[in-house]
Design a protein around this motif. Structure first.
Motif, short mmCIF file in Angstrom:
data_model
loop_
_atom_site.label_atom_id
_atom_site.label_comp_id
_atom_site.label_asym_id
_atom_site.label_seq_id
_atom_site.Cartn_x
_atom_site.Cartn_y
_atom_site.Cartn_z
N ALA A 42 12.54 -26.19 -28.43
CA ALA A 42 11.72 -25.23 -27.69
C ALA A 42 12.45 -23.91 -27.51
N ALA A 43 13.78 -23.92 -27.66
CA ALA A 43 14.52 -22.67 -27.56
C ALA A 43 14.26 -21.78 -28.77
N ASP A 44 13.77 -22.37 -29.86
CA ASP A 44 13.43 -21.61 -31.05
C ASP A 44 12.19 -20.79 -30.75
N GLU A 45 12.20 -19.54 -31.15
CA GLU A 45 11.07 -18.68 -30.83
C GLU A 45 9.79 -19.06 -31.57
N ASP A 46 9.90 -19.82 -32.65
CA ASP A 46 8.72 -20.23 -33.41
C ASP A 46 8.37 -21.69 -33.19
N TRP A 47 8.76 -22.27 -32.07
CA TRP A 47 8.51 -23.69 -31.82
C TRP A 47 7.02 -23.99 -31.82
N TRP A 48 6.22 -23.09 -31.29
CA TRP A 48 4.77 -23.31 -31.21
C TRP A 48 4.15 -23.33 -32.61
N LEU A 49 4.68 -22.50 -33.51
CA LEU A 49 4.17 -22.46 -34.87
C LEU A 49 4.52 -23.74 -35.61
N ARG A 50 5.74 -24.22 -35.44
CA ARG A 50 6.15 -25.48 -36.07
C ARG A 50 5.32 -26.65 -35.55
#
Length: 159
Positions: A42-50
């Protein structure tokens, strides 16, 4: 509705003030997911896209420009046609890809990637060569049973 920021406050202090007041009013109590750990990644800025791609069963190619998708398909054409059973299917697949490439070349969009149509006969020749090399060698048929051996029904009923 929230109040407007006064001209003397910086945005950071104004936001901190809004969060503190909301906490005091209890607006952050009983939120869904409270007390649970933050999901991994979730710390990744593209977590929602993944997560969206995983949930919908899509690959990352869904968000690539058409030129790059066509280039990848062109590079992977031998892998695509490898398991096809007939030359007609191979030719139709390559022709379909060539039609899409020509359509893209007439009205290119996105980043320019050098790409051109495939030669159908070259792909078919490579497909044929791979099928010949992958085909196991023929084994000779087993020899017929010896003439002295009796048929099974006679062995069953020994007389």
């Amino acid at each position: 509705m929230t109040e407007r920021k006064s001209p003397g406050l910086s945005f950071e202090s104004w936001i901190d003030k809004q969060v503190r007041e909301a906490t005091e009013r209890g607006e952050f109590d009983n939120l869904k997911g409270a007390g649970r750990p933050i999901p991994p990644g979730a710390a990744d800025e593209d977590w929602w896209l993944r997560n969206y791609l995983k949930r919908e069963g899509l690959g990352g190619d869904a968000f690539l420009p058409e030129s790059i998708i066509l280039r990848r398909e062109r590079e992977r054409i031998q892998e695509t046609v490898r398991d096809m059973f007939s030359e007609r299917d191979v030719r139709e697949t390559v022709a379909s890809l060539n039609d899409r490439i020509v359509h893209y070349l007439r009205m290119p969009t996105g980043p320019h990637v050098p790409i051109g149509p495939l030669k159908v006969d070259d792909v078919v020749e490579t497909w044929r060569a791979e099928r010949k090399s992958a085909r196991p060698p023929r084994t000779p048929a087993p020899p017929p049973p010896a003439a002295t051996e009796r048929p099974w029904w006679r062995r069953l009923f020994r007389t």
